[in-house]
Write a protein that holds these residues in place. Structure first.
Motif, PDB file in Angstrom:
ATOM      1  N   MET A 143      39.844  50.072  41.070  1.00 55.40           N
ATOM      2  CA  MET A 143      39.786  49.183  41.675  1.00 55.40           C
ATOM      3  C   MET A 143      38.622  48.166  41.260  1.00 55.40           C
ATOM      4  N   ALA A 144      38.902  47.010  41.521  1.00 56.82           N
ATOM      5  CA  ALA A 144      38.002  45.851  41.029  1.00 56.82           C
ATOM      6  C   ALA A 144      37.677  44.843  42.097  1.00 56.82           C
ATOM      7  N   VAL A 145      36.184  44.386  41.753  1.00 52.27           N
ATOM      8  CA  VAL A 145      35.816  43.189  42.786  1.00 52.27           C
ATOM      9  C   VAL A 145      35.782  42.077  41.824  1.00 52.27           C
ATOM     10  N   PHE A 146      35.925  40.840  42.301  1.00 47.87           N
ATOM     11  CA  PHE A 146      35.585  39.543  41.858  1.00 47.87           C
ATOM     12  C   PHE A 146      34.090  39.186  42.343  1.00 47.87           C
ATOM     13  N   VAL A 147      33.171  38.575  41.484  1.00 48.31           N
ATOM     14  CA  VAL A 147      32.172  38.314  41.836  1.00 48.31           C
ATOM     15  C   VAL A 147      31.878  37.021  41.107  1.00 48.31           C
ATOM     16  N   ASN A 148      31.188  35.938  41.868  1.00 43.81           N
ATOM     17  CA  ASN A 148      30.807  34.861  41.345  1.00 43.81           C
ATOM     18  C   ASN A 148      29.641  34.284  41.955  1.00 43.81           C
ATOM     19  N   GLY A 149      28.978  33.165  41.220  1.00 38.54           N
ATOM     20  CA  GLY A 149      27.859  32.569  41.905  1.00 38.54           C
ATOM     21  C   GLY A 149      26.382  33.025  41.092  1.00 38.54           C
ATOM     22  N   PHE A 150      26.621  33.875  40.098  1.00 37.61           N
ATOM     23  CA  PHE A 150      25.464  34.055  39.492  1.00 37.61           C
ATOM     24  C   PHE A 150      25.080  33.170  38.366  1.00 37.61           C
ATOM     25  N   ASP A 151      23.845  33.266  37.820  1.00 37.63           N
ATOM     26  CA  ASP A 151      23.489  32.318  36.533  1.00 37.63           C
ATOM     27  C   ASP A 151      24.432  32.385  35.490  1.00 37.63           C
ATOM     28  N   PHE A 152      24.742  31.293  34.732  1.00 35.25           N
ATOM     29  CA  PHE A 152      25.663  31.252  33.610  1.00 35.25           C
ATOM     30  C   PHE A 152      25.266  32.114  32.616  1.00 35.25           C
ATOM     31  N   ASP A 153      23.914  32.193  32.534  1.00 39.05           N
ATOM     32  CA  ASP A 153      23.548  33.089  31.342  1.00 39.05           C
ATOM     33  C   ASP A 153      23.218  34.678  31.828  1.00 39.05           C
ATOM     34  N   THR A 154      23.924  34.930  32.704  1.00 35.04           N
ATOM     35  CA  THR A 154      23.617  36.271  33.243  1.00 35.04           C
ATOM     36  C   THR A 154      24.540  37.326  32.229  1.00 35.04           C
ATOM     37  N   SER A 155      24.026  38.443  31.732  1.00 40.40           N
ATOM     38  CA  SER A 155      24.863  39.391  30.845  1.00 40.40           C
ATOM     39  C   SER A 155      25.641  40.080  31.441  1.00 40.40           C
ATOM     40  N   GLU A 156      26.788  40.582  30.768  1.00 40.20           N
ATOM     41  CA  GLU A 156      27.632  41.791  31.577  1.00 40.20           C
ATOM     42  C   GLU A 156      26.750  42.971  31.958  1.00 40.20           C
ATOM     43  N   SER A 157      25.642  43.298  31.084  1.00 44.80           N
ATOM     44  CA  SER A 157      24.853  44.477  31.119  1.00 44.80           C
ATOM     45  C   SER A 157      24.266  44.356  32.728  1.00 44.80           C
ATOM     46  N   ALA A 158      23.810  43.239  32.858  1.00 43.63           N
ATOM     47  CA  ALA A 158      22.845  42.953  33.959  1.00 43.63           C
ATOM     48  C   ALA A 158      23.843  43.089  35.389  1.00 43.63           C
ATOM     49  N   GLY A 194      29.786  31.967  35.386  1.00 45.45           N
ATOM     50  CA  GLY A 194      29.187  32.434  36.801  1.00 45.45           C
ATOM     51  C   GLY A 194      30.446  33.130  37.561  1.00 45.45           C
ATOM     52  N   GLY A 195      31.418  33.810  36.682  1.00 52.41           N
ATOM     53  CA  GLY A 195      32.448  34.645  37.361  1.00 52.41           C
ATOM     54  C   GLY A 195      32.648  36.063  36.645  1.00 52.41           C
ATOM     55  N   ALA A 196      32.904  37.004  37.279  1.00 49.38           N
ATOM     56  CA  ALA A 196      33.080  38.182  36.364  1.00 49.38           C
ATOM     57  C   ALA A 196      33.880  39.339  37.332  1.00 49.38           C
ATOM     58  N   VAL A 197      34.752  40.086  36.748  1.00 51.13           N
ATOM     59  CA  VAL A 197      35.622  41.076  37.523  1.00 51.13           C
ATOM     60  C   VAL A 197      34.983  42.541  37.188  1.00 51.13           C
ATOM     61  N   VAL A 198      34.556  43.188  38.080  1.00 47.83           N
ATOM     62  CA  VAL A 198      33.622  44.515  38.052  1.00 47.83           C
ATOM     63  C   VAL A 198      34.778  45.372  38.332  1.00 47.83           C
ATOM     64  N   ARG A 199      35.199  46.448  37.413  1.00 48.58           N
ATOM     65  CA  ARG A 199      36.041  47.589  37.813  1.00 48.58           C
ATOM     66  C   ARG A 199      35.076  48.941  38.191  1.00 48.58           C
ATOM     67  N   PHE A 200      35.689  49.661  39.095  1.00 48.56           N
ATOM     68  CA  PHE A 200      34.989  51.092  39.584  1.00 48.56           C
ATOM     69  C   PHE A 200      36.112  51.746  39.381  1.00 48.56           C
ATOM     70  N   ASP A 201      35.627  53.043  38.880  1.00 54.33           N
ATOM     71  CA  ASP A 201      36.552  54.369  38.849  1.00 54.33           C
ATOM     72  C   ASP A 201      36.866  54.653  40.262  1.00 54.33           C
ATOM     73  N   ASP A 202      36.061  54.681  41.278  1.00 57.39           N
ATOM     74  CA  ASP A 202      36.351  54.915  42.848  1.00 57.39           C
ATOM     75  C   ASP A 202      36.696  53.683  43.707  1.00 57.39           C
ATOM     76  N   PRO A 203      38.003  53.672  44.210  1.00 56.41           N
ATOM     77  CA  PRO A 203      38.131  52.568  45.105  1.00 56.41           C
ATOM     78  C   PRO A 203      37.353  52.375  46.094  1.00 56.41           C
ATOM     79  N   THR A 204      36.796  53.594  46.546  1.00 56.87           N
ATOM     80  CA  THR A 204      35.854  53.207  47.855  1.00 56.87           C
ATOM     81  C   THR A 204      34.514  52.692  47.465  1.00 56.87           C
ATOM     82  N   ALA A 205      34.245  52.868  45.862  1.00 55.97           N
ATOM     83  CA  ALA A 205      32.870  52.095  45.596  1.00 55.97           C
ATOM     84  C   ALA A 205      33.165  50.571  45.605  1.00 55.97           C
ATOM     85  N   ALA A 206      34.413  50.158  45.388  1.00 57.64           N
ATOM     86  CA  ALA A 206      34.947  48.600  45.382  1.00 57.64           C
ATOM     87  C   ALA A 206      34.442  48.073  46.834  1.00 57.64           C
TER      88      ALA A 206
END
Length: 104
Positions: A1-16, A36-48
């Motif tokens: 399962m994945a979440v979409f995240v936005n609003g962070f600073d443009f120079d934010t790294s994937e590792s951060a 300022g946008g990213a998709v974060v994927r989790f192994d566990d759907p409840t974590a999303a």
């Protein structure tokens, strides 16, 4: 399962971003999608689901802005268009109002 995240600073790294979301559960991957946008994927759907509840409107360390988190694919609150559909009765009127020069 994945979440979409936005609003962070443009120079934010994937590792951060990954470090921020690791507090919720094991992150399977992070993919930046535009500025300022990213998709974060989790192994566990409840974590999303938990990430949406706990990390929405938080800040990623080193950022000045709050992030928005939602389940990837959910409709956002930004609606599209002005509702001038085929049966709206507006006959193609797209509004616009008076021109600047006409205002007094």
């Amino acid at each position: 399962m994945a979440v979409f995240v936005n609003g962070f600073d443009f120079d934010t790294s994937e590792s951060a971003i990954e470090e921020h979301f690791q507090a919720i559960g094991r992150v399977a991957g992070v993919q930046l999608v535009g500025k300022g946008g990213a998709v974060v994927r989790f192994d566990d759907p409840t974590a999303a689901d938990q990430a949406v509840k706990e990390l929405n409107e938080t800040t990623i360390p080193g950022n000045r802005r709050y992030i928005n988190v939602k389940i990837d694919g959910e409709k956002g609150s930004k609606g599209g268009g002005k509702g001038y559909g085929k049966d709206s009765g507006r006959k193609g009127d797209k509004g616009g109002g008076r021109r600047f020069e006409d205002r007094t």
